[in-house]
Design a protein around this motif. Structure first.
Motif, PDB file in Angstrom:
ATOM      1  N   LYS A 127       1.271  10.874  -2.892  1.00  0.00           N
ATOM      2  CA  LYS A 127       1.230  10.040  -4.107  1.00  0.00           C
ATOM      3  C   LYS A 127       1.379   8.565  -3.721  1.00  0.00           C
ATOM      4  CE  LYS A 127       2.666  13.414  -7.547  1.00  0.00           C
ATOM      5  NZ  LYS A 127       3.766  13.877  -8.422  1.00  0.00           N
ATOM      6  N   VAL A 128       2.609   8.169  -3.432  1.00  0.00           N
ATOM      7  CA  VAL A 128       2.856   6.785  -3.009  1.00  0.00           C
ATOM      8  C   VAL A 128       3.777   6.814  -1.801  1.00  0.00           C
ATOM      9  CG1 VAL A 128       3.784   4.523  -3.675  1.00  0.00           C
ATOM     10  CG2 VAL A 128       2.656   5.966  -5.402  1.00  0.00           C
ATOM     11  N   SER A 129       3.348   6.204  -0.709  1.00  0.00           N
ATOM     12  CA  SER A 129       4.174   6.181   0.496  1.00  0.00           C
ATOM     13  C   SER A 129       4.628   4.755   0.795  1.00  0.00           C
ATOM     14  CB  SER A 129       3.407   6.766   1.682  1.00  0.00           C
ATOM     15  OG  SER A 129       2.264   5.988   1.961  1.00  0.00           O
ATOM     16  N   VAL A 130       5.748   4.647   1.505  1.00  0.00           N
ATOM     17  CA  VAL A 130       6.347   3.342   1.811  1.00  0.00           C
ATOM     18  C   VAL A 130       6.837   3.305   3.256  1.00  0.00           C
ATOM     19  CG1 VAL A 130       7.074   2.838  -0.570  1.00  0.00           C
ATOM     20  CG2 VAL A 130       8.605   4.128   0.929  1.00  0.00           C
ATOM     21  N   TRP A 131       6.991   2.077   3.781  1.00  0.00           N
ATOM     22  CA  TRP A 131       7.441   1.898   5.167  1.00  0.00           C
ATOM     23  C   TRP A 131       7.940   0.457   5.329  1.00  0.00           C
ATOM     24  CZ3 TRP A 131       2.308   3.202   3.835  1.00  0.00           C
ATOM     25  CH2 TRP A 131       1.441   2.111   3.726  1.00  0.00           C
ATOM     26  N   PRO A 132       8.597   0.146   6.443  1.00  0.00           N
ATOM     27  CA  PRO A 132       9.107  -1.212   6.664  1.00  0.00           C
ATOM     28  C   PRO A 132       7.975  -2.229   6.892  1.00  0.00           C
ATOM     29  CG  PRO A 132      10.270   0.375   8.055  1.00  0.00           C
ATOM     30  CD  PRO A 132       9.068   1.082   7.488  1.00  0.00           C
ATOM     31  N   VAL A 133       8.289  -3.493   6.625  1.00  0.00           N
ATOM     32  CA  VAL A 133       7.371  -4.598   6.919  1.00  0.00           C
ATOM     33  C   VAL A 133       8.144  -5.628   7.738  1.00  0.00           C
ATOM     34  CG1 VAL A 133       5.930  -6.442   5.969  1.00  0.00           C
ATOM     35  CG2 VAL A 133       6.049  -4.224   4.799  1.00  0.00           C
ATOM     36  N   GLY A 134       7.567  -6.064   8.838  1.00  0.00           N
ATOM     37  CA  GLY A 134       8.227  -7.042   9.706  1.00  0.00           C
ATOM     38  C   GLY A 134       7.978  -8.474   9.271  1.00  0.00           C
ATOM     39  N   LEU A 135       8.922  -9.361   9.590  1.00  0.00           N
ATOM     40  CA  LEU A 135       8.764 -10.811   9.419  1.00  0.00           C
ATOM     41  C   LEU A 135       8.511 -11.208   7.968  1.00  0.00           C
ATOM     42  CD1 LEU A 135       6.405 -11.386  12.511  1.00  0.00           C
ATOM     43  CD2 LEU A 135       8.899 -11.095  12.461  1.00  0.00           C
ATOM     44  N   VAL A 136       9.348 -10.730   7.094  1.00  0.00           N
ATOM     45  CA  VAL A 136       9.124 -10.990   5.666  1.00  0.00           C
ATOM     46  C   VAL A 136      10.457 -11.144   4.944  1.00  0.00           C
ATOM     47  CG1 VAL A 136       9.110  -8.565   4.855  1.00  0.00           C
ATOM     48  CG2 VAL A 136       7.620 -10.240   3.741  1.00  0.00           C
ATOM     49  N   GLY A 137      10.439 -11.806   3.813  1.00  0.00           N
ATOM     50  CA  GLY A 137      11.631 -11.901   2.976  1.00  0.00           C
ATOM     51  C   GLY A 137      12.767 -12.678   3.627  1.00  0.00           C
ATOM     52  N   ARG A 139      13.748 -12.397   6.621  1.00  0.00           N
ATOM     53  CA  ARG A 139      14.424 -11.542   7.594  1.00  0.00           C
ATOM     54  C   ARG A 139      13.450 -11.086   8.684  1.00  0.00           C
ATOM     55  NH1 ARG A 139      18.977  -7.674   4.767  1.00  0.00           N
ATOM     56  NH2 ARG A 139      20.061  -9.409   3.797  1.00  0.00           N
ATOM     57  N   ARG A 140      13.989 -10.475   9.719  1.00  0.00           N
ATOM     58  CA  ARG A 140      13.131  -9.909  10.757  1.00  0.00           C
ATOM     59  C   ARG A 140      12.273  -8.796  10.170  1.00  0.00           C
ATOM     60  NH1 ARG A 140      16.327  -7.291  14.283  1.00  0.00           N
ATOM     61  NH2 ARG A 140      14.726  -7.256  15.884  1.00  0.00           N
ATOM     62  N   TYR A 141      12.849  -8.091   9.222  1.00  0.00           N
ATOM     63  CA  TYR A 141      12.084  -7.038   8.538  1.00  0.00           C
ATOM     64  C   TYR A 141      12.762  -6.693   7.223  1.00  0.00           C
ATOM     65  CZ  TYR A 141      15.823  -4.052  10.255  1.00  0.00           C
ATOM     66  OH  TYR A 141      17.050  -3.516  10.499  1.00  0.00           O
ATOM     67  N   GLU A 142      12.026  -6.084   6.332  1.00  0.00           N
ATOM     68  CA  GLU A 142      12.575  -5.409   5.156  1.00  0.00           C
ATOM     69  C   GLU A 142      12.203  -3.944   5.286  1.00  0.00           C
ATOM     70  OE1 GLU A 142      12.154  -8.687   1.521  1.00  0.00           O
ATOM     71  OE2 GLU A 142      10.618  -7.171   1.752  1.00  0.00           O
ATOM     72  N   ARG A 143      13.035  -3.086   4.682  1.00  0.00           N
ATOM     73  CA  ARG A 143      12.664  -1.676   4.721  1.00  0.00           C
ATOM     74  C   ARG A 143      13.276  -0.906   3.562  1.00  0.00           C
ATOM     75  NH1 ARG A 143      15.622   2.642   7.034  1.00  0.00           N
ATOM     76  NH2 ARG A 143      17.824   2.136   7.203  1.00  0.00           N
ATOM     77  N   PRO A 144      12.630   0.186   3.167  1.00  0.00           N
ATOM     78  CA  PRO A 144      13.273   1.101   2.233  1.00  0.00           C
ATOM     79  C   PRO A 144      14.382   1.836   2.967  1.00  0.00           C
ATOM     80  CG  PRO A 144      10.866   1.413   2.313  1.00  0.00           C
ATOM     81  CD  PRO A 144      11.245   0.602   3.499  1.00  0.00           C
ATOM     82  N   VAL A 145      15.540   1.971   2.329  1.00  0.00           N
ATOM     83  CA  VAL A 145      16.648   2.721   2.922  1.00  0.00           C
ATOM     84  C   VAL A 145      16.487   4.183   2.525  1.00  0.00           C
ATOM     85  CG1 VAL A 145      19.156   2.977   3.034  1.00  0.00           C
ATOM     86  CG2 VAL A 145      18.134   0.693   2.812  1.00  0.00           C
ATOM     87  N   VAL A 146      16.526   5.053   3.544  1.00  0.00           N
ATOM     88  CA  VAL A 146      16.219   6.466   3.318  1.00  0.00           C
ATOM     89  C   VAL A 146      17.441   7.332   3.625  1.00  0.00           C
ATOM     90  CG1 VAL A 146      14.731   8.379   4.056  1.00  0.00           C
ATOM     91  CG2 VAL A 146      13.793   6.058   3.877  1.00  0.00           C
ATOM     92  N   GLU A 147      17.739   8.230   2.722  1.00  0.00           N
ATOM     93  CA  GLU A 147      18.784   9.250   2.965  1.00  0.00           C
ATOM     94  C   GLU A 147      18.220  10.619   2.627  1.00  0.00           C
ATOM     95  OE1 GLU A 147      22.368   8.337   0.801  1.00  0.00           O
ATOM     96  OE2 GLU A 147      22.671   6.487   1.953  1.00  0.00           O
ATOM     97  N   GLY A 170       3.657  -2.956   2.365  1.00  0.00           N
ATOM     98  CA  GLY A 170       4.631  -1.911   2.646  1.00  0.00           C
ATOM     99  C   GLY A 170       4.409  -0.594   1.940  1.00  0.00           C
ATOM    100  N   PHE A 171       3.251  -0.422   1.299  1.00  0.00           N
ATOM    101  CA  PHE A 171       3.031   0.845   0.596  1.00  0.00           C
ATOM    102  C   PHE A 171       1.550   1.219   0.545  1.00  0.00           C
ATOM    103  CE2 PHE A 171       2.693  -2.446  -2.640  1.00  0.00           C
ATOM    104  CZ  PHE A 171       1.627  -2.038  -3.426  1.00  0.00           C
ATOM    105  N   ALA A 172       1.295   2.504   0.292  1.00  0.00           N
ATOM    106  CA  ALA A 172      -0.063   3.001   0.059  1.00  0.00           C
ATOM    107  C   ALA A 172      -0.014   3.978  -1.108  1.00  0.00           C
ATOM    108  CB  ALA A 172      -0.603   3.689   1.310  1.00  0.00           C
ATOM    109  N   VAL A 173      -1.150   4.125  -1.778  1.00  0.00           N
ATOM    110  CA  VAL A 173      -1.221   4.948  -2.990  1.00  0.00           C
ATOM    111  C   VAL A 173      -2.412   5.893  -2.854  1.00  0.00           C
ATOM    112  CG1 VAL A 173      -1.417   4.889  -5.501  1.00  0.00           C
ATOM    113  CG2 VAL A 173      -0.351   2.974  -4.310  1.00  0.00           C
ATOM    114  N   SER A 174      -2.228   7.148  -3.242  1.00  0.00           N
ATOM    115  CA  SER A 174      -3.362   8.066  -3.157  1.00  0.00           C
ATOM    116  C   SER A 174      -4.394   7.720  -4.227  1.00  0.00           C
ATOM    117  CB  SER A 174      -2.908   9.514  -3.324  1.00  0.00           C
ATOM    118  OG  SER A 174      -2.706   9.794  -4.694  1.00  0.00           O
TER     119      SER A 174
END
Ligand code: UDP
Ligand code: MN
Length: 247
Positions: A127-137, A139-147, A170-174
């Motif tokens: 459906k919708v996937s997410v991942w970190p992006v470097g050199l943004v915001g 900061r060195r990176y931003e990322r979704p926190v996963v548990e 940082g995301f893709a959509v089907s």
């Protein structure tokens, strides 16, 4: 068959445009089953981009739509109309083709840096996937926190109150999700700066539903690089070159 990856790239005329597009095409050309949707921010398709596309050596659709002058201001989101034009093209193309071929949509700005592994990761988006992006915001990176395989928050230095604190890269959509939410678009009205991604994702998904990629969002596979403004201080006003060269 492998799902097709549709990459929507807004682009506008400036001295570095062809260099950016060259670098991006050199990446995208190495990705199998990728369809590039290049959307010029212009009143017409330019000769430079048209020639570029013809020689790019990958499946490409070349669109254009100008940003209204009133939206070309610092602090306002960029490329809203161009991303929407790409979405409209995708929906139009698939509306008479049920069931749609599997596909994945990704917004690929022309100045970022993309690893090939990123395309590998996004290809399996359900459906919708997410991942970190470097050199943004900032900061060195931003990322979704996963548990436990679920997104539970955002590691970000900027407006952590955003419902989806994530960059466009940082995301893709089907394709299925894009087609089943035909009204989901990027908005100008009521959209605050930096809220484009959140405003869009809110229309199609929930945080609970997000699929973490890149080893539970612990690897940076895309970088929000930005290109320095070119120094053209020594461009001649007289004594022009004897040939007219496209740069
Ligand atoms: N862009 C555009 N028209 C503009 C400014 C930008 O089409 O007036 C495109 C640009 O080519 C890029 C994307 O929109 O693909 C994001 O712009 P930019 O990289 O300048 O934004 P930032 O890096 O600040 O997020
Ligand atoms: Mn950029």
């Amino acid at each position: 068959a492998l799902p097709t990856i549709y990459a929507i790239t807004p682009t506008y005329s400036r001295p570095v445009q062809k260099a950016e597009l060259t670098r991006l095409a050199n990446t995208l050309r190495q990705v199998s089953r990728l369809h590039w949707i290049l959307v010029e921010d212009a009143a017409a398709r330019s000769e430079l981009v048209s020639r570029f596309v013809a020689a790019a050596g990958l499946p490409c659709t070349h669109l254009h739509v100008p940003t209204p002058r009133r939206y070309k201001r610092p602090g306002l989101p960029r490329a809203t109309e161009q991303r929407n034009a790409g979405l409209a093209w995708l929906r139009q193309r698939h509306q008479h083709l049920p069931p749609p071929q599997p596909g994945v949509l990704f917004f690929a700005d022309d100045d970022n840096t993309y690893s090939l592994e990123l395309f590998h990761e996004m290809r399996t988006t359900r459906k919708v996937s997410v991942w970190p992006v470097g050199l943004v915001g900032g900061r060195r990176y931003e990322r979704p926190v996963v548990e436990n395989g679920k997104v539970v928050g955002w590691y970000t230095g900027w407006r952590a109150d955003r419902p989806f604190a994530i960059d466009m890269a940082g995301f893709a959509v089907s394709l299925q999700v894009i087609l089943s939410h035909p009204k989901a678009v990027f908005k100008r009205r009521g959209s605050q700066p930096g809220m484009q991604e959140s405003d869009f994702l809110k229309q199609i998904t929930t945080v609970e539903e997000l699929e973490p990629k890149a080893n539970n969002c612990t690897k940076v596979l895309v970088w929000h690089t930005r290109t320095e403004k070119v120094n053209l201080a020594n461009e001649p006003k007289y004594h022009l070159d004897t040939v007219n060269i496209e740069v």
